[in-house]
Design a protein around this motif. Structure first.
Motif, PDB file in Angstrom:
ATOM      1  N   ALA A  31     -27.710  -9.734  18.214  1.00  9.53           N
ATOM      2  CA  ALA A  31     -28.369  -8.429  18.312  1.00  9.53           C
ATOM      3  C   ALA A  31     -27.962  -7.795  19.648  1.00  9.53           C
ATOM      4  CB  ALA A  31     -29.879  -8.600  18.228  1.00  9.53           C
ATOM      5  N   VAL A  32     -27.164  -6.751  19.576  1.00  6.63           N
ATOM      6  CA  VAL A  32     -26.643  -6.118  20.798  1.00  6.63           C
ATOM      7  C   VAL A  32     -27.686  -5.159  21.363  1.00  6.63           C
ATOM      8  CG1 VAL A  32     -24.823  -4.679  21.788  1.00  6.63           C
ATOM      9  CG2 VAL A  32     -24.255  -6.413  20.070  1.00  6.63           C
ATOM     10  N   SER A  33     -28.342  -5.620  22.423  1.00  6.40           N
ATOM     11  CA  SER A  33     -29.515  -4.931  22.964  1.00  6.40           C
ATOM     12  C   SER A  33     -29.214  -4.049  24.166  1.00  6.40           C
ATOM     13  CB  SER A  33     -30.572  -5.985  23.329  1.00  6.40           C
ATOM     14  OG  SER A  33     -29.990  -7.058  24.059  1.00  6.40           O
ATOM     15  N   LYS A  36     -31.225  -0.968  25.572  1.00 12.63           N
ATOM     16  CA  LYS A  36     -32.501  -0.957  24.848  1.00 12.63           C
ATOM     17  C   LYS A  36     -33.549  -1.738  25.631  1.00 12.63           C
ATOM     18  CE  LYS A  36     -31.022   1.483  21.435  1.00 12.63           C
ATOM     19  NZ  LYS A  36     -31.586   2.802  21.105  1.00 12.63           N
ATOM     20  N   PRO A  37     -34.802  -1.303  25.539  1.00 17.38           N
ATOM     21  CA  PRO A  37     -35.843  -1.899  26.387  1.00 17.38           C
ATOM     22  C   PRO A  37     -36.209  -3.325  25.985  1.00 17.38           C
ATOM     23  CG  PRO A  37     -36.803  -0.307  24.887  1.00 17.38           C
ATOM     24  CD  PRO A  37     -35.316  -0.199  24.721  1.00 17.38           C
ATOM     25  N   VAL A  38     -36.742  -4.014  26.953  1.00 19.28           N
ATOM     26  CA  VAL A  38     -37.172  -5.397  26.803  1.00 19.28           C
ATOM     27  C   VAL A  38     -38.215  -5.545  25.670  1.00 19.28           C
ATOM     28  CG1 VAL A  38     -38.614  -7.089  28.043  1.00 19.28           C
ATOM     29  CG2 VAL A  38     -36.570  -6.145  29.118  1.00 19.28           C
ATOM     30  N   GLU A  39     -39.037  -4.514  25.475  1.00 21.64           N
ATOM     31  CA  GLU A  39     -40.059  -4.591  24.409  1.00 21.64           C
ATOM     32  C   GLU A  39     -39.414  -4.808  23.041  1.00 21.64           C
ATOM     33  OE1 GLU A  39     -40.129  -1.713  26.681  1.00 21.64           O
ATOM     34  OE2 GLU A  39     -41.122  -3.290  27.855  1.00 21.64           O
ATOM     35  N   MET A  40     -38.292  -4.143  22.833  1.00 23.11           N
ATOM     36  CA  MET A  40     -37.602  -4.297  21.544  1.00 23.11           C
ATOM     37  C   MET A  40     -37.054  -5.715  21.380  1.00 23.11           C
ATOM     38  SD  MET A  40     -35.451  -0.819  20.893  1.00 23.11           S
ATOM     39  CE  MET A  40     -36.250   0.651  20.242  1.00 23.11           C
ATOM     40  N   ILE A  41     -36.563  -6.252  22.483  1.00 22.79           N
ATOM     41  CA  ILE A  41     -36.056  -7.623  22.451  1.00 22.79           C
ATOM     42  C   ILE A  41     -37.203  -8.583  22.125  1.00 22.79           C
ATOM     43  CG2 ILE A  41     -35.032  -9.470  23.852  1.00 22.79           C
ATOM     44  CD1 ILE A  41     -33.481  -7.256  25.360  1.00 22.79           C
ATOM     45  N   ALA A 221     -27.262  -0.765  14.037  1.00 23.41           N
ATOM     46  CA  ALA A 221     -27.986  -1.034  12.786  1.00 23.41           C
ATOM     47  C   ALA A 221     -29.319  -1.733  13.037  1.00 23.41           C
ATOM     48  CB  ALA A 221     -27.123  -1.861  11.831  1.00 23.41           C
ATOM     49  N   ILE A 222     -29.458  -2.372  14.192  1.00 28.08           N
ATOM     50  CA  ILE A 222     -30.709  -3.075  14.512  1.00 28.08           C
ATOM     51  C   ILE A 222     -31.614  -2.227  15.413  1.00 28.08           C
ATOM     52  CG2 ILE A 222     -31.717  -5.105  15.675  1.00 28.08           C
ATOM     53  CD1 ILE A 222     -29.165  -6.669  14.833  1.00 28.08           C
ATOM     54  N   PHE A 223     -31.024  -1.695  16.489  1.00 20.95           N
ATOM     55  CA  PHE A 223     -31.838  -1.017  17.504  1.00 20.95           C
ATOM     56  C   PHE A 223     -31.847   0.509  17.370  1.00 20.95           C
ATOM     57  CE2 PHE A 223     -30.739  -5.095  19.464  1.00 20.95           C
ATOM     58  CZ  PHE A 223     -31.979  -5.520  19.922  1.00 20.95           C
ATOM     59  N   GLY A 224     -31.044   1.049  16.460  1.00 16.00           N
ATOM     60  CA  GLY A 224     -30.911   2.493  16.356  1.00 16.00           C
ATOM     61  C   GLY A 224     -29.842   3.009  17.299  1.00 16.00           C
ATOM     62  N   ALA A 225     -29.603   4.312  17.239  1.00 20.01           N
ATOM     63  CA  ALA A 225     -28.544   4.913  18.041  1.00 20.01           C
ATOM     64  C   ALA A 225     -28.845   4.763  19.533  1.00 20.01           C
ATOM     65  CB  ALA A 225     -28.381   6.369  17.689  1.00 20.01           C
TER      66      ALA A 225
END
Ligand SMILES: *Cc1c(COP(=O)(O)O)cnc(C)c1O
Length: 226
Positions: A31-33, A36-41, A221-225
């Motif tokens: 999952a390429v984060s 993206k914020p830590v909350e999503m992780i 596809a996982i985290f959005g644009a």
């Protein structure tokens, strides 16, 4: 949302594995984060996801400071030599080694920390001017040189395929990377295992799996644009 997206991608990975006769365990979904914020992780950690991809050393540092649970952090970005010290010891695998100078810097840092660093050699598979990665012709020499560095282990190859309209257009590139993996494995070099092929992103991971990817790096596809 992130959880649902992840499950949807996971389902597609399962389906493509099934129809191409591969076991699901042969493919690591990263999952390429990045950005993206830590909350999503954390949302994904809650459903058992452990493999995350980051492409900036500084971001890797700040995220690993916030999230202290053991995770597999994959470093997938362009790595500058002066940032190597932040990545060695934090990343489980550096996907983006494309020069001897960088490999030597990793060696220096790894020796200092007394660790072994698993790496992939990044190939500029479509010979794009804008891309990182070593050219197809030079990769064999580079792998030989890296195999002489005692604190590195080469686990395989990585490529970023070009942006295309249809993922089918990238199939020849994925196939070529698989072929190179086989050829290099045949050399039987020291500290060179050649078991991993990191290829395939949001737009083309299914084709990459069909062609032998063992790691797919999926962000959008996982985290959005971004
Ligand atoms: C950002 C990034 C990805 C993820 O790309 P998506 O198209 O968002 O899935 C994969 N690999 C590398 C090296 C990246 O930098």
């Amino acid at each position: 949302m992130v959880t649902e997206n992840y499950r949807e991608v996971e389902k597609r990975v399962c389906e493509v594995c099934a129809r191409s006769g591969r076991a699901r365990e042969e493919v690591t979904l990263i999952a390429v984060s990045k950005y993206k914020p830590v909350e999503m992780i954390r949302e994904l950690m809650a459903i058992g996801v452990r493999d995350f991809g980051e492409n900036h050393a500084q971001e890797l540092v700040s995220k690993t400071e916030e999230i202290t649970e053991p995770l597999n952090w994959h470093f997938i970005g362009n790595l500058q030599r002066n940032k190597v010290k932040y990545v060695v010891g934090r990343a489980c695998l550096i996907h983006s080694v494309s020069s001897l100078a960088l490999a030597k810097e990793i060696q220096k840092e790894a020796a200092k920390k007394n660790v072994t660093v698993p790496v992939l050699v990044e190939v500029n598979i479509a010979d794009e001017e804008t891309k990182q990665g070593i050219s197809e012709e030079e990769v064999y020499t580079l792998v030989r040189e890296i195999s002489e560095l005692p604190n590195l282990v080469i686990r395989g190859l990585m490529a970023i395929a070009p942006p295309v309209e249809s993922p089918e257009e990238n199939r020849p590139y994925f196939r070529k990377l698989k072929q190179m993996q086989k050829e290099i494995a045949f050399f039987g070099l020291p500290r060179t295992e050649m078991t991993e092929l990191s290829m395939g992103m949001t737009g083309d991971f299914e084709v990459a799996i069909e062609e032998g990817a063992t790691m797919v790096r999926v962000g959008t596809a996982i985290f959005g644009a971004r």
